[in-house]
Design an enzyme around this catalytic site. Sequence first.
Site, PDB file in Angstrom:
ATOM      1  N   LYS A  91       0.845  -1.193   0.000  1.00  0.00           N
ATOM      2  CA  LYS A  91       0.000   0.000   0.000  1.00  0.00           C
ATOM      3  C   LYS A  91       0.883   1.247   0.000  1.00  0.00           C
ATOM      4  O   LYS A  91       0.675   2.163  -0.776  1.00  0.00           O
ATOM      5  CB  LYS A  91      -0.919  -0.036   1.230  1.00  0.00           C
ATOM      6  CG  LYS A  91      -1.839   1.152   1.322  1.00  0.00           C
ATOM      7  CD  LYS A  91      -2.801   1.044   2.488  1.00  0.00           C
ATOM      8  CE  LYS A  91      -3.540   2.374   2.638  1.00  0.00           C
ATOM      9  NZ  LYS A  91      -4.450   2.405   3.773  1.00  0.00           N
ATOM     10  N   GLY A 114      -4.900  -1.720   4.894  1.00  0.00           N
ATOM     11  CA  GLY A 114      -4.090  -2.836   4.412  1.00  0.00           C
ATOM     12  C   GLY A 114      -4.757  -4.183   4.648  1.00  0.00           C
ATOM     13  O   GLY A 114      -4.837  -5.033   3.752  1.00  0.00           O
ATOM     14  N   LYS A 160       9.089  -0.677  14.396  1.00  0.00           N
ATOM     15  CA  LYS A 160       9.687  -0.306  13.101  1.00  0.00           C
ATOM     16  C   LYS A 160      10.685   0.834  13.316  1.00  0.00           C
ATOM     17  O   LYS A 160      11.783   0.833  12.756  1.00  0.00           O
ATOM     18  CB  LYS A 160       8.600   0.197  12.140  1.00  0.00           C
ATOM     19  CG  LYS A 160       7.675  -0.840  11.567  1.00  0.00           C
ATOM     20  CD  LYS A 160       6.793  -0.175  10.498  1.00  0.00           C
ATOM     21  CE  LYS A 160       5.603  -1.018  10.114  1.00  0.00           C
ATOM     22  NZ  LYS A 160       4.623  -0.307   9.291  1.00  0.00           N
TER      23      LYS A 160
HETATM   24  O1  F6P Z   1       1.832  -4.379   9.965  1.00  0.00           O
HETATM   25  C1  F6P Z   1       1.710  -3.016   9.723  1.00  0.00           C
HETATM   26  C2  F6P Z   1       1.233  -2.746   8.325  1.00  0.00           C
HETATM   27  O2  F6P Z   1       1.134  -1.368   8.163  1.00  0.00           O
HETATM   28  C3  F6P Z   1      -0.086  -3.434   8.003  1.00  0.00           C
HETATM   29  O3  F6P Z   1      -1.192  -2.754   8.450  1.00  0.00           O
HETATM   30  C4  F6P Z   1      -0.002  -3.589   6.536  1.00  0.00           C
HETATM   31  O4  F6P Z   1      -0.909  -4.546   6.072  1.00  0.00           O
HETATM   32  C5  F6P Z   1       1.447  -4.015   6.378  1.00  0.00           C
HETATM   33  O5  F6P Z   1       2.145  -3.243   7.335  1.00  0.00           O
HETATM   34  C6  F6P Z   1       2.033  -3.855   5.014  1.00  0.00           C
HETATM   35  O6  F6P Z   1       1.995  -2.533   4.571  1.00  0.00           O
HETATM   36  P1  F6P Z   1       2.199  -2.140   3.043  1.00  0.00           P
HETATM   37  O7  F6P Z   1       1.101  -2.764   2.259  1.00  0.00           O
HETATM   38  O8  F6P Z   1       2.127  -0.646   3.024  1.00  0.00           O
HETATM   39  O9  F6P Z   1       3.538  -2.655   2.604  1.00  0.00           O
END
Ligand code: F6P
Length: 543
Positions: A206, A266, A511
Amino acid sequence: MNPATQKIWQTLNHSAAAVRGTQLRDLFAADAQRFSRFSMRWNGWLLDYSKQRVSAKTMTQLQALWQAADVPGWISRMRNGDAINHTEGRAALHIALRQPAGKGPILHDGRDVMPAVLAELDKMQSFAAQIHGRHWRGATGEPISDIVNIGIGGSDLGPRMATQALAAYSHTGLNVHYVANLDGADLATVLAKLQPRTTLFIIASKTFTTQETMQNAASARHWLIQALGEAAVSLHFVAVSTNLKEVAKFGIDPDNAFGFWDWVGGRYSLWSAIGLPVALAVGFDNFRQLLAGAHAMDEHFFSAPVAENLPGLLALLEIWNCNFLGAESRALLPYSQSLGLLPRYLQQLEMESNGKQVDRQGAALAFSTAPVLWGEAGTNGQHAFYQLIHQGGRLLPCEFIVCKEADFALPGHHEKLLANCFAQSEALMRGKTLAETTAELTASGMPADKVAALAPYRSFPGNQPSTTLLLPRLDPFNLGALLALYEHKVFVESIIWDINPFDQWGVEYGKQLANRLLPVIEGSDNGEHLDSSTAGLVAACRT
Ligand code: F6P
């Protein structure tokens, strides 16, 4: 408003005290109609919650929580595109992703999102047609045989689970693989089986900034370039993201980038282009059936009264078990090999959504929210952790999911699977008293002293609550409806707990610290800010 201060919450506390002294087996003995009283049907499904520790009175009281929290009002807010994810100022409109054409507008900031949603679906469909029709060729002119989805969390768990769940529908001839983990072992073991010439990567993120995905994407790109050169990237990489600027920087042709929107969380994104690998695995008609099933569940959720509302009932039963009877976890037990990844998928959906510490006003919650969700496909779980569910002394609500028809109908299997599933919920409900065990062992001819010694080990307390969801079959439509059921269950719980289920700030701190630690591990920072444990661990890696 803190729900625990409401009168209905206090009333439920009193009812819970009364229920603690009752046994499920006695409730069944006292009421021959218990199953019909506490079960419901929808679209060929059966939800049996008669083995939950509820009475008609508690169900009525629980249903009052739905009204007290104004669930219908929140459903309207969601459908109106209000920024119900208030900490990020975003709407939560995943329902738009599965609304079919011609069903009216869904507004976001005053604009109908449906034309863009439908256009993106059409773009996915033509892409899938090119791959399936072998018209899409790689750098050497060969068609694609293997798809590798690189993503994590919501960009991995949903499509990975759905691809496995619909294995019986995978007739497209493509092999679809998933890579998520930052550990190089994940990517390396997948790539070891593949040829660059016939492999296509989907970079699904995302944000297009997630460390794990960006590292895996960079390594995959390197693997491809080494074999086929830089110019091959645009023929072997496509992307799914809301951040199309970063996608272009990676070298992916904008025509091969599939977008979605910030109003899709997500973990609610399977229905968007994040579902592309599923469509490639099972074909686009089946993908549209998945969306149709989810939409059918949306319609049910929006219109059914609480007493017959599947997501509503599951949410209320979970709140009853956790907030009033004291359960801290829920076991999800699909008697379906194909649904083997469902517990993992729901771990993110339920725990990332509802594992929260403050209410919608930012005040500390006076109770715990989402229980720990865990589980495993039956019957494998029976030979692993069921011992603890039966005799471990904890209150452990269980949720069984099973299909009437097998998706892989090998003779002799499915009847045994059904028998095991139903036997488990029966055993958990009924238990076996010391007197029953003693009588049984005596009747088998065992000497009295041995009977007395062994009976305590071989008795079962029972009274373990469970729900069974019986589906007609695991097909794309029913899978879509099942997943939407859980999305809405999570939403109802969040409304009653007065929390925001659509943000995930709890994931951020780890993170942030990992980014601060990386230079220490790489050696460009001396790490003097570290605590002694973390410093000791880093130092041990250097020696
Ligand atoms: O685990 C945290 C998170 O932000 C989730 O909500 C999301 O599904 C995942 O990381 C992956 O995020 P991205 O699709 O932005 O890589």
